[in-house]
Write a protein that holds these residues in place. Structure first.
Motif, PDB file in Angstrom:
ATOM      1  N   UNK A 167     -31.693 -90.869  53.048  1.00 32.80           N
ATOM      2  CA  UNK A 167     -32.979 -90.407  52.559  1.00 32.80           C
ATOM      3  C   UNK A 167     -33.795 -91.575  52.061  1.00 32.80           C
ATOM      4  N   UNK A 168     -35.030 -91.275  51.699  1.00 32.71           N
ATOM      5  CA  UNK A 168     -35.997 -92.288  51.273  1.00 32.71           C
ATOM      6  C   UNK A 168     -36.613 -91.821  49.961  1.00 32.71           C
ATOM      7  N   UNK A 169     -36.241 -92.489  48.862  1.00 33.78           N
ATOM      8  CA  UNK A 169     -36.603 -91.994  47.536  1.00 33.78           C
ATOM      9  C   UNK A 169     -37.107 -93.109  46.636  1.00 33.78           C
ATOM     10  N   UNK A 170     -37.842 -92.718  45.605  1.00 30.33           N
ATOM     11  CA  UNK A 170     -38.128 -93.636  44.516  1.00 30.33           C
ATOM     12  C   UNK A 170     -36.885 -93.749  43.648  1.00 30.33           C
ATOM     13  N   UNK A 171     -36.507 -94.968  43.354  1.00 28.64           N
ATOM     14  CA  UNK A 171     -35.328 -95.198  42.515  1.00 28.64           C
ATOM     15  C   UNK A 171     -35.624 -94.725  41.099  1.00 28.64           C
ATOM     16  N   UNK A 172     -34.745 -93.912  40.555  1.00 34.10           N
ATOM     17  CA  UNK A 172     -34.906 -93.424  39.184  1.00 34.10           C
ATOM     18  C   UNK A 172     -33.537 -93.071  38.630  1.00 34.10           C
ATOM     19  N   UNK A 173     -33.264 -93.421  37.346  1.00 37.78           N
ATOM     20  CA  UNK A 173     -31.959 -93.098  36.765  1.00 37.78           C
ATOM     21  C   UNK A 173     -31.607 -91.619  36.840  1.00 37.78           C
ATOM     22  N   UNK A 174     -32.612 -90.750  36.763  1.00 39.41           N
ATOM     23  CA  UNK A 174     -32.346 -89.312  36.787  1.00 39.41           C
ATOM     24  C   UNK A 174     -31.835 -88.838  38.143  1.00 39.41           C
ATOM     25  N   UNK A 175     -31.999 -89.663  39.170  1.00 38.24           N
ATOM     26  CA  UNK A 175     -31.540 -89.298  40.518  1.00 38.24           C
ATOM     27  C   UNK A 175     -30.209 -89.941  40.870  1.00 38.24           C
ATOM     28  N   UNK A 176     -29.623 -90.689  39.952  1.00 36.71           N
ATOM     29  CA  UNK A 176     -28.429 -91.464  40.267  1.00 36.71           C
ATOM     30  C   UNK A 176     -27.195 -90.638  40.584  1.00 36.71           C
ATOM     31  N   UNK A 177     -27.066 -89.476  39.962  1.00 29.62           N
ATOM     32  CA  UNK A 177     -25.865 -88.672  40.176  1.00 29.62           C
ATOM     33  C   UNK A 177     -25.814 -88.160  41.616  1.00 29.62           C
ATOM     34  N   UNK A 178     -24.732 -88.496  42.288  1.00 30.84           N
ATOM     35  CA  UNK A 178     -24.524 -88.013  43.648  1.00 30.84           C
ATOM     36  C   UNK A 178     -25.192 -88.831  44.720  1.00 30.84           C
TER      37      UNK A 178
ATOM     38  N   UNK B  30     -40.294 -90.330  35.383  1.00 29.94           N
ATOM     39  CA  UNK B  30     -40.640 -91.439  34.494  1.00 29.94           C
ATOM     40  C   UNK B  30     -41.359 -90.938  33.246  1.00 29.94           C
ATOM     41  N   UNK B  31     -42.378 -90.102  33.435  1.00 20.64           N
ATOM     42  CA  UNK B  31     -43.153 -89.623  32.297  1.00 20.64           C
ATOM     43  C   UNK B  31     -42.335 -88.711  31.390  1.00 20.64           C
ATOM     44  N   UNK B  32     -41.377 -87.998  31.959  1.00 20.59           N
ATOM     45  CA  UNK B  32     -40.499 -87.151  31.141  1.00 20.59           C
ATOM     46  C   UNK B  32     -39.760 -88.000  30.110  1.00 20.59           C
ATOM     47  N   UNK B  33     -39.396 -89.211  30.491  1.00 25.00           N
ATOM     48  CA  UNK B  33     -38.709 -90.110  29.556  1.00 25.00           C
ATOM     49  C   UNK B  33     -39.671 -90.792  28.590  1.00 25.00           C
ATOM     50  N   UNK B  34     -40.893 -91.081  29.046  1.00 23.07           N
ATOM     51  CA  UNK B  34     -41.776 -91.955  28.286  1.00 23.07           C
ATOM     52  C   UNK B  34     -42.818 -91.243  27.426  1.00 23.07           C
ATOM     53  N   UNK B  35     -43.273 -90.074  27.848  1.00 22.43           N
ATOM     54  CA  UNK B  35     -44.341 -89.385  27.115  1.00 22.43           C
ATOM     55  C   UNK B  35     -43.791 -88.755  25.841  1.00 22.43           C
ATOM     56  N   UNK B  36     -44.479 -88.963  24.746  1.00 21.28           N
ATOM     57  CA  UNK B  36     -44.035 -88.453  23.443  1.00 21.28           C
ATOM     58  C   UNK B  36     -44.928 -87.345  22.892  1.00 21.28           C
ATOM     59  N   UNK B  37     -46.239 -87.446  23.058  1.00 19.08           N
ATOM     60  CA  UNK B  37     -47.174 -86.517  22.425  1.00 19.08           C
ATOM     61  C   UNK B  37     -47.837 -85.562  23.420  1.00 19.08           C
ATOM     62  N   UNK B  38     -48.178 -86.046  24.591  1.00 17.94           N
ATOM     63  CA  UNK B  38     -48.883 -85.212  25.581  1.00 17.94           C
ATOM     64  C   UNK B  38     -47.926 -84.201  26.196  1.00 17.94           C
ATOM     65  N   UNK B  39     -48.491 -83.199  26.841  1.00 23.89           N
ATOM     66  CA  UNK B  39     -47.705 -82.165  27.524  1.00 23.89           C
ATOM     67  C   UNK B  39     -47.700 -82.433  29.030  1.00 23.89           C
TER      68      UNK B  39
END
Length: 247
Positions: A83-94, A140-149
Motif C-alpha cells: 500500500x501507499x500511505x502517509x507514515x504515522x505512529x498511529x498506523x504502525x500496528x500491523x 497528526x492533529x488528534x495528537x497535537x490539537x489541545x483547544x480546538x475541536x
C-alpha cells in the motif's frame, strides 16, 4: 534506468495469490486518481505499484479505496499485499513502512473574512477544524490539537464543503488540494506555511518476512535515486510535492 534484479524467491512473499494486490488511496488525489477516460486508478502510486510488480514478475491487481483509513485496513488485514500511505505512529500496528518517497505539506483553509492569519492561531477554544477521517492530518492533529475541536468527515471533499457551509471555522488538508479549492471559487484562503509535512511511503503487512520488507525498502530508495519518482510527479502534473531525500 537501473534494473533491480528479479527476486523470484520473494515473489510468493509479496503475492501469495499469484498477483500483487496493491492498495491505492484515491483520497489523496496528489498521488492517485481515476483516469477520466478509462475510470481506472492512475497516478504516482499506481506507477510504483506496476513497476514493483514488473520487478517481481507478477501481475498487479489494483484495489482502489476512497479513504486512507480503508486503504490502510486492507493491507493491515492482508487483503492487499502493498500500500501507499502517509507514515504515522498511529498506523504502525500491523504495518511496516519504507522510508518516504514523496513529501507533501499539510495546510489550513479558512474563510476569506476569518481573523485567523497564521497556523498558530488555529488551536483555540471555539474553533472547529474539519478533516478527512483517518487521514494523515487527522492522525497528526488528534495528537497535537489541545483547544480546538476536530470534526471528522467522510473524505476531503466533505471536509472542504463543511468550511464553505459554515459548519467549521477551518479545514485541514493537503496544501495543493486546498489551493485548488481556493482557486475554484472566491470566499476562502489558504493560510501561509504548513502545520505538518506528510511523508508518503510504501508499506506491507507486518507479517511478511524481513527479506521482503528489505526488498521493498530498497525498491523505494532506487526509485528515488534513478529519477522514477520525479518523472512520475512530472508526468502526472503534480506540483508542490517533492521527492523525499534518501532514507
Amino acid at each position: 534506468m537501473t534494473q533491480q534484479p528479479a527476486s523470484p524467491d520473494l515473489a510468493p512473499a509479496f503475492a501469495p495469490g499469484g498477483a500483487l494486490r496493491a492498495s491505492i488511496n484515491l483520497g489523496n488525489p496528489i498521488l492517485a486518481h481515476r483516469d477520466p477516460a478509462s475510470g481506472e486508478p492512475a497516478g504516482v502510486s499506481v506507477d510504483l505499484a506496476r513497476e514493483f510488480g514488473r520487478r517481481l514478475g507478477v501481475p498487479v491487481e489494483l484495489m482502489a479505496f476512497e479513504r486512507a483509513a480503508l486503504s490502510v485496513d486492507a493491507v493491515r488485514a492482508e487483503r492487499a499485499d502493498i500500500g501507499f500511505f502517509a507514515v504515522d505512529p498511529a498506523r504502525g500496528e500491523g504495518l511496516r513502512f519504507t522510508a518516504p518517497y514523496v513529501l507533501i505539506e499539510g495546510a489550513y483553509l479558512v474563510p476569506q473574512a476569518s481573523p485567523v492569519s497564521e497556523n498558530g492561531q488555529v488551536d483555540r477554544e471555539g474553533t472547529r477544524i474539519s478533516v478527512g477521517a483517518g487521514s494523515a492530518y487527522d492522525l497528526f492533529l488528534t495528537r497535537e490539537i489541545r483547544e480546538a475541536e476536530i470534526v471528522r468527515l467522510e473524505g476531503a471533499t466533505r471536509a472542504l464543503a463543511a468550511l464553505r457551509a459554515g459548519e467549521v471555522e477551518v479545514a485541514a488538508g493537503i496544501r495543493q488540494l486546498l489551493e485548488a479549492e481556493a482557486a475554484r471559487a472566491e470566499g476562502v484562503r489558504v493560510l501561509p506555511g504548513r502545520f505538518m509535512v506528510i511523508r508518503q511511503a510504501m508499506g506491507v503487512p507486518a507479517g511478511r518476512e524481513a527479506a521482503a520488507q528489505e526488498l521493498l525498502a530498497s525498491f523505494v530508495e532506487e526509485m528515488k535515486a534513478v529519477g522514477f519518482v520525479a518523472d512520475a510527479l512530472k508526468r502526472h502534473g503534480v506540483e508542490g510535492a517533492i521527492v523525499a531525500p534518501a532514507g
